[in-house]
Design a protein around this motif. Structure first.
Motif, PDB file in Angstrom:
ATOM      1  N   LEU A 370      12.483 -32.400 -72.292  1.00 15.92           N
ATOM      2  CA  LEU A 370      13.375 -33.531 -72.051  1.00 15.92           C
ATOM      3  C   LEU A 370      14.256 -33.821 -73.260  1.00 15.92           C
ATOM      4  CD1 LEU A 370      10.829 -35.920 -70.314  1.00 15.92           C
ATOM      5  CD2 LEU A 370      12.808 -34.838 -69.218  1.00 15.92           C
ATOM      6  N   LEU A 371      13.809 -33.408 -74.444  1.00 13.13           N
ATOM      7  CA  LEU A 371      14.567 -33.643 -75.681  1.00 13.13           C
ATOM      8  C   LEU A 371      15.512 -32.504 -76.016  1.00 13.13           C
ATOM      9  CD1 LEU A 371      11.667 -35.027 -77.911  1.00 13.13           C
ATOM     10  CD2 LEU A 371      13.424 -36.358 -76.724  1.00 13.13           C
ATOM     11  N   ALA A 372      15.475 -31.411 -75.253  1.00  9.71           N
ATOM     12  CA  ALA A 372      16.174 -30.191 -75.639  1.00  9.71           C
ATOM     13  C   ALA A 372      17.583 -30.117 -75.068  1.00  9.71           C
ATOM     14  CB  ALA A 372      15.384 -28.967 -75.186  1.00  9.71           C
ATOM     15  N   THR A 373      18.461 -29.491 -75.835  1.00  5.53           N
ATOM     16  CA  THR A 373      19.806 -29.162 -75.371  1.00  5.53           C
ATOM     17  C   THR A 373      20.286 -27.939 -76.153  1.00  5.53           C
ATOM     18  OG1 THR A 373      22.033 -30.014 -74.965  1.00  5.53           O
ATOM     19  CG2 THR A 373      20.954 -30.724 -77.004  1.00  5.53           C
ATOM     20  N   VAL A 374      21.532 -27.567 -75.956  1.00  5.27           N
ATOM     21  CA  VAL A 374      22.083 -26.453 -76.723  1.00  5.27           C
ATOM     22  C   VAL A 374      22.340 -26.906 -78.159  1.00  5.27           C
ATOM     23  CG1 VAL A 374      23.080 -25.308 -74.736  1.00  5.27           C
ATOM     24  CG2 VAL A 374      24.418 -27.049 -75.946  1.00  5.27           C
ATOM     25  N   GLY A 375      22.348 -25.950 -79.079  1.00  7.49           N
ATOM     26  CA  GLY A 375      22.607 -26.276 -80.471  1.00  7.49           C
ATOM     27  C   GLY A 375      24.054 -26.694 -80.689  1.00  7.49           C
ATOM     28  N   VAL A 376      24.234 -27.704 -81.531  1.00  5.02           N
ATOM     29  CA  VAL A 376      25.572 -28.239 -81.802  1.00  5.02           C
ATOM     30  C   VAL A 376      25.852 -28.125 -83.297  1.00  5.02           C
ATOM     31  CG1 VAL A 376      27.104 -30.223 -81.599  1.00  5.02           C
ATOM     32  CG2 VAL A 376      25.271 -29.890 -79.918  1.00  5.02           C
ATOM     33  N   PRO A 377      26.918 -27.444 -83.695  1.00  7.53           N
ATOM     34  CA  PRO A 377      27.230 -27.351 -85.127  1.00  7.53           C
ATOM     35  C   PRO A 377      27.503 -28.728 -85.728  1.00  7.53           C
ATOM     36  CG  PRO A 377      28.479 -25.743 -83.853  1.00  7.53           C
ATOM     37  CD  PRO A 377      27.835 -26.661 -82.867  1.00  7.53           C
ATOM     38  N   GLY A 378      27.241 -28.850 -87.009  1.00  7.43           N
ATOM     39  CA  GLY A 378      27.539 -30.081 -87.736  1.00  7.43           C
ATOM     40  C   GLY A 378      28.327 -29.768 -88.986  1.00  7.43           C
ATOM     41  N   GLY A 379      28.445 -30.773 -89.842  1.00  6.62           N
ATOM     42  CA  GLY A 379      29.143 -30.573 -91.101  1.00  6.62           C
ATOM     43  C   GLY A 379      30.637 -30.451 -90.967  1.00  6.62           C
ATOM     44  N   THR A 380      31.218 -30.918 -89.838  1.00  9.22           N
ATOM     45  CA  THR A 380      32.660 -30.798 -89.621  1.00  9.22           C
ATOM     46  C   THR A 380      33.417 -32.054 -90.026  1.00  9.22           C
ATOM     47  OG1 THR A 380      32.471 -31.640 -87.356  1.00  9.22           O
ATOM     48  CG2 THR A 380      32.242 -29.257 -87.677  1.00  9.22           C
ATOM     49  N   HIS A 445      17.007 -42.416-102.095  1.00  9.01           N
ATOM     50  CA  HIS A 445      17.278 -41.702-103.345  1.00  9.01           C
ATOM     51  C   HIS A 445      17.628 -40.244-103.068  1.00  9.01           C
ATOM     52  CE1 HIS A 445      16.391 -39.815-107.247  1.00  9.01           C
ATOM     53  NE2 HIS A 445      15.656 -38.969-106.569  1.00  9.01           N
ATOM     54  N   GLY A 446      18.430 -39.677-103.970  1.00  7.38           N
ATOM     55  CA  GLY A 446      18.748 -38.257-103.888  1.00  7.38           C
ATOM     56  C   GLY A 446      19.871 -37.987-102.899  1.00  7.38           C
ATOM     57  N   GLU A 447      19.932 -36.763-102.415  1.00  6.17           N
ATOM     58  CA  GLU A 447      20.937 -36.404-101.426  1.00  6.17           C
ATOM     59  C   GLU A 447      20.695 -37.206-100.148  1.00  6.17           C
ATOM     60  OE1 GLU A 447      20.427 -32.265-100.736  1.00  6.17           O
ATOM     61  OE2 GLU A 447      20.433 -31.741-102.858  1.00  6.17           O
ATOM     62  N   PRO A 448      21.715 -37.390 -99.322  1.00  9.82           N
ATOM     63  CA  PRO A 448      21.473 -38.023 -98.019  1.00  9.82           C
ATOM     64  C   PRO A 448      20.480 -37.205 -97.204  1.00  9.82           C
ATOM     65  CG  PRO A 448      23.824 -37.916 -98.497  1.00  9.82           C
ATOM     66  CD  PRO A 448      23.148 -37.087 -99.546  1.00  9.82           C
ATOM     67  N   ASN A 449      19.635 -37.883 -96.478  1.00 11.46           N
ATOM     68  CA  ASN A 449      18.715 -37.174 -95.595  1.00 11.46           C
ATOM     69  C   ASN A 449      19.538 -36.396 -94.564  1.00 11.46           C
ATOM     70  OD1 ASN A 449      15.801 -36.915 -94.903  1.00 11.46           O
ATOM     71  ND2 ASN A 449      16.550 -37.617 -92.914  1.00 11.46           N
ATOM     72  N   PRO A 450      19.375 -35.084 -94.473  1.00  9.74           N
ATOM     73  CA  PRO A 450      20.308 -34.293 -93.657  1.00  9.74           C
ATOM     74  C   PRO A 450      20.135 -34.533 -92.163  1.00  9.74           C
ATOM     75  CG  PRO A 450      18.520 -32.909 -94.436  1.00  9.74           C
ATOM     76  CD  PRO A 450      18.353 -34.235 -95.113  1.00  9.74           C
ATOM     77  N   THR A 451      21.268 -34.577 -91.466  1.00 10.02           N
ATOM     78  CA  THR A 451      21.250 -34.642 -90.009  1.00 10.02           C
ATOM     79  C   THR A 451      21.554 -33.278 -89.392  1.00 10.02           C
ATOM     80  OG1 THR A 451      23.593 -35.247 -89.926  1.00 10.02           O
ATOM     81  CG2 THR A 451      21.999 -37.048 -90.071  1.00 10.02           C
ATOM     82  N   TYR A 452      21.923 -32.331 -90.232  1.00  5.13           N
ATOM     83  CA  TYR A 452      22.247 -30.984 -89.763  1.00  5.13           C
ATOM     84  C   TYR A 452      21.924 -29.998 -90.867  1.00  5.13           C
ATOM     85  CZ  TYR A 452      25.160 -26.928 -88.582  1.00  5.13           C
ATOM     86  OH  TYR A 452      25.613 -25.661 -88.316  1.00  5.13           O
ATOM     87  N   GLY A 478      19.301 -23.376 -79.610  1.00  4.01           N
ATOM     88  CA  GLY A 478      19.077 -24.703 -79.051  1.00  4.01           C
ATOM     89  C   GLY A 478      18.944 -25.777 -80.108  1.00  4.01           C
ATOM     90  N   GLY A 479      19.034 -27.014 -79.659  1.00 10.60           N
ATOM     91  CA  GLY A 479      18.844 -28.175 -80.514  1.00 10.60           C
ATOM     92  C   GLY A 479      18.199 -29.288 -79.721  1.00 10.60           C
ATOM     93  N   SER A 480      18.354 -30.524 -80.189  1.00  7.99           N
ATOM     94  CA  SER A 480      17.747 -31.667 -79.505  1.00  7.99           C
ATOM     95  C   SER A 480      18.788 -32.754 -79.298  1.00  7.99           C
ATOM     96  CB  SER A 480      16.571 -32.216 -80.315  1.00  7.99           C
ATOM     97  OG  SER A 480      17.023 -32.854 -81.490  1.00  7.99           O
ATOM     98  N   TRP A 481      18.565 -33.587 -78.278  1.00  9.45           N
ATOM     99  CA  TRP A 481      19.491 -34.681 -78.001  1.00  9.45           C
ATOM    100  C   TRP A 481      19.575 -35.677 -79.152  1.00  9.45           C
ATOM    101  CZ3 TRP A 481      23.114 -34.037 -74.698  1.00  9.45           C
ATOM    102  CH2 TRP A 481      22.917 -33.291 -73.537  1.00  9.45           C
ATOM    103  N   PRO A 482      18.467 -36.071 -79.801  1.00  4.01           N
ATOM    104  CA  PRO A 482      18.631 -36.984 -80.939  1.00  4.01           C
ATOM    105  C   PRO A 482      19.552 -36.428 -82.023  1.00  4.01           C
ATOM    106  CG  PRO A 482      16.344 -36.952 -80.254  1.00  4.01           C
ATOM    107  CD  PRO A 482      17.039 -35.861 -79.490  1.00  4.01           C
ATOM    108  N   GLU A 483      19.481 -35.131 -82.271  1.00  2.00           N
ATOM    109  CA  GLU A 483      20.321 -34.563 -83.319  1.00  2.00           C
ATOM    110  C   GLU A 483      21.789 -34.501 -82.906  1.00  2.00           C
ATOM    111  OE1 GLU A 483      18.447 -30.970 -84.645  1.00  2.00           O
ATOM    112  OE2 GLU A 483      16.832 -32.070 -85.638  1.00  2.00           O
ATOM    113  N   VAL A 484      22.062 -34.467 -81.597  1.00  2.00           N
ATOM    114  CA  VAL A 484      23.447 -34.601 -81.139  1.00  2.00           C
ATOM    115  C   VAL A 484      24.013 -35.941 -81.587  1.00  2.00           C
ATOM    116  CG1 VAL A 484      24.902 -34.810 -79.073  1.00  2.00           C
ATOM    117  CG2 VAL A 484      23.160 -33.023 -79.196  1.00  2.00           C
ATOM    118  N   LEU A 485      23.145 -36.951 -81.696  1.00  2.00           N
ATOM    119  CA  LEU A 485      23.551 -38.277 -82.163  1.00  2.00           C
ATOM    120  C   LEU A 485      23.394 -38.423 -83.670  1.00  2.00           C
ATOM    121  CD1 LEU A 485      21.871 -40.347 -79.301  1.00  2.00           C
ATOM    122  CD2 LEU A 485      24.275 -39.610 -79.465  1.00  2.00           C
TER     123      LEU A 485
END
Length: 575
Positions: A370-380, A445-452, A478-485
């Motif tokens: 239920l949490l799965a979807t296709v992978g979505v690139p980030g860092g754009t 602290h440190g780098e931002p916690n990565p989302t991608y 693949g990826g997950s719906w939360p990470e799409v957000l």
């Protein structure tokens, strides 16, 4: 409130003489709490373990993840399973529940961390951590029955091929796991502790380790630490949620030493406040998992029960810099079983900081799809949900061919667990939700916690190509719906009670005692003070073993420095 009983009538005189109900209350029964229970009992302490979750026999676990009452932890919905799912603004947290904590639904994987863990500036100057922890890693490995994974098949070969395609083939390895392999399906007398532990059954490679091992092959804590602790008289009370922890007024000295503590606990359920009981103890071990421990400690500082708690509480909360991704085929491939094996069998390093493992669920355990979807690139530079919409608009075929993602999901996917040892963190603070204590987060602290994690995306694209070649199926990363957000998921929520040289630097001293309340120790993932980049269970266990090694036998003087002395050790000359 009624007074909770934690010891037998035979020791009533001892309890009255000591002025407490028990010597030690342990809150939680995961990797840290189980170590505390056994080692304290071995040293003669009278120990009570309070666990919010239920107790499972092997046959009690869900057959598949669709049996939500036995798989999912959601008391308000009548679900008392092993899988917790929590939501913070910056991360979705997967955790464990039940007697045995995260060992019930973790993936059996027991790595030692890389050098970067010991060198983290938060704690590196307080001890020779690598040297001090080494013998305790050995003990933890022996207790948890660590062996090298023996499972081999198309997934493992695809992982090795992906590592070679990425030019890191030399980093590929089979995982160290806590599993009794033996003869598949054959039950034998305890093979680990000279017959003192429970009987065990050889692994059948069903793949459902993370739903709960119904076979009896998984080396959960109820098979080792907790079984041995109960053999020494430790009482474990399941379905008891601790809602309050504080100092009995008038019992502590000016520096917080020598206090008596009181613990309020109630029956776990959809409605709070039922069957409330209080138990007093000379020492308390908080080991409720990072989520539970932080929730309790934040609430107790805010209401004044533990007023000396450091302002650093919630800082350096870690996610293991983690992403949950994967490679998914369009159909369950004919003649190729992706579900066969233990949950995690192989890994490789994409680079010096990034570790990738394959994960699996058994046949029928498709609820997490239920949490799965296709992978979505980030860092754009724009939100990933916009990237997702643009990607689907350009080419809807990958998403269309993957849906519905729950259709035989476990037979179609190789889940990718990506972890990093980089120095990033969240700041977690307490808040009330629906009248109950809760947590919220901001970047720390440190780098931002990565989302991608681009390294994870690259690894899954290569793995997808290998999987397509092995199965003949159309396959995508693949990826997950939360990470799409832009909200990552983690199965390794850590930190928030970091070890530091003083209350200004951390929540815990180098013995994992709470600064200002040294009768309270924290022995779970919240005491892990740096990102590991590997699965944390062995490290939590080793840190707890080290901390308990400093405890004196009951009745002996405590040789550890008092906290005032620890602070004086670090004062500059002439102060």
């Amino acid at each position: 409130m009624s007074r909770g009983r934690a010891a037998s009538p035979a020791d009533g005189d001892t309890r009255r003489e000591s002025g407490v109900d028990v010597d030690v209350v342990v809150i939680g029964s995961g990797f840290g709490g189980s170590v505390a229970a056994l080692r304290a009992a071995e040293k003669g302490y009278r120990v009570l373990v309070l666990e919010a979750g239920r107790r499972f026999e092997d046959a009690d676990f869900a057959r598949t993840s669709w049996d939500l009452r036995r798989f999912l932890w959601a008391p308000r919905l009548g679900c008392y399973g092993v899988q917790r799912i929590h939501r913070l603004p910056d991360v979705v947290v997967l955790a464990g529940a039940g007697v045995g904590g995260g060992s019930l639904n973790y993936a059996n994987t027991l790595y030692r961390p890389p050098r970067a863990f010991y060198d983290d500036p938060q704690w590196r100057d307080l001890a020779d951590w690598e040297g001090e922890l080494a013998p305790h890693y050995d003990t933890a490995s022996r207790m948890l029955g660590v062996v090298t994974n023996r499972c081999d098949g198309p997934v493992e070969r695809a992982m090795q091929g992906a590592a070679e395609d990425l030019g890191v083939g030399e980093t590929f390895r089979r995982t160290p796991v806590g599993v009794y392999f033996g003869r598949p399906g054959e039950t034998v007398d305890d093979p680990y502790f000279g017959g003192a532990g429970p009987r065990r059954t050889g692994c059948t490679e069903c793949g459902n380790c993370m739903v709960g091992c119904r076979v009896g092959a998984k080396n959960t804590l109820v098979k080792n630490y907790l079984a041995l602790a109960e053999g020494l008289g430790v009482e474990i009370r399941p379905m008891r949620t601790v809602t309050r922890l504080g100092v009995v007024p008038g019992t502590e000295g000016p520096d917080g030493e020598d206090a008596t503590y009181r613990v309020l606990h109630e029956r776990t359920g959809p409605v709070g406040g039922r069957d409330r009981q209080v138990v007093t103890a000379a020492r308390v071990v908080v080991a409720a998992g990072t989520w539970g421990t932080q929730t309790l400690l934040h609430a107790m500082r805010d209401v004044g029960e533990l007023p000396r708690l450091s302002e650093r509480l919630g800082s350096l909360t870690r996610t293991n810099s983690e992403a949950l991704v994967g490679a998914m085929t369009e159909h369950a491939p004919a003649g190729v079983d992706l579900t066969r094996g233990v949950a995690i069998t192989t890994s490789f390093n994409v680079d010096a900081d990034t570790h990738v493992e394959n994960c699996r669920y058994g046949k029928g355990s498709n609820a997490m799809g239920l949490l799965a979807t296709v992978g979505v690139p980030g860092g754009t530079g724009r939100p990933r949900w916009r990237e997702f919409l643009a990607m689907v608009a350009r080419d809807p075929e990958p998403l269309r061919r993957m849906l519905p993602t729950t259709r035989r999901w476990s037979e179609r996917i190789v889940v990718g667990l990506v972890m990093q040892s980089r120095d990033n963190s969240l700041q977690v603070s307490g808040r009330r939700r629906f009248g109950r204590p809760g947590l919220t987060s901001t970047q720390g602290h440190g780098e931002p916690n990565p989302t991608y994690l681009p390294q994870g995306q690259a690894a899954m694209e290569v793995l997808a190509a290998r999987l397509a070649a092995a199965t003949g199926e159309y396959t995508v990363a693949g990826g997950s719906w939360p990470e799409v957000l832009d909200v990552p998921m983690t199965a390794h929520f850590l930190g928030g009670a970091p070890i530091g040289a003083s209350p200004a630097a951390g929540v815990l001293d180098r013995y994992q005692r709470v600064w200002g309340h040294p009768g309270v120790s924290v022995l779970d993932g919240s005491a892990v003070s740096a990102n590991l980049g590997v699965n944390p269970s062995l490290t939590i266990t080793a840190q707890a073993e080290r901390a308990m090694a400093f405890w004196p036998a009951r009745g002996d003087a405590d040789a550890r420095p008092r906290q005032a002395e620890l602070l004086r050790e670090r004062e500059p000359a002439g102060v």
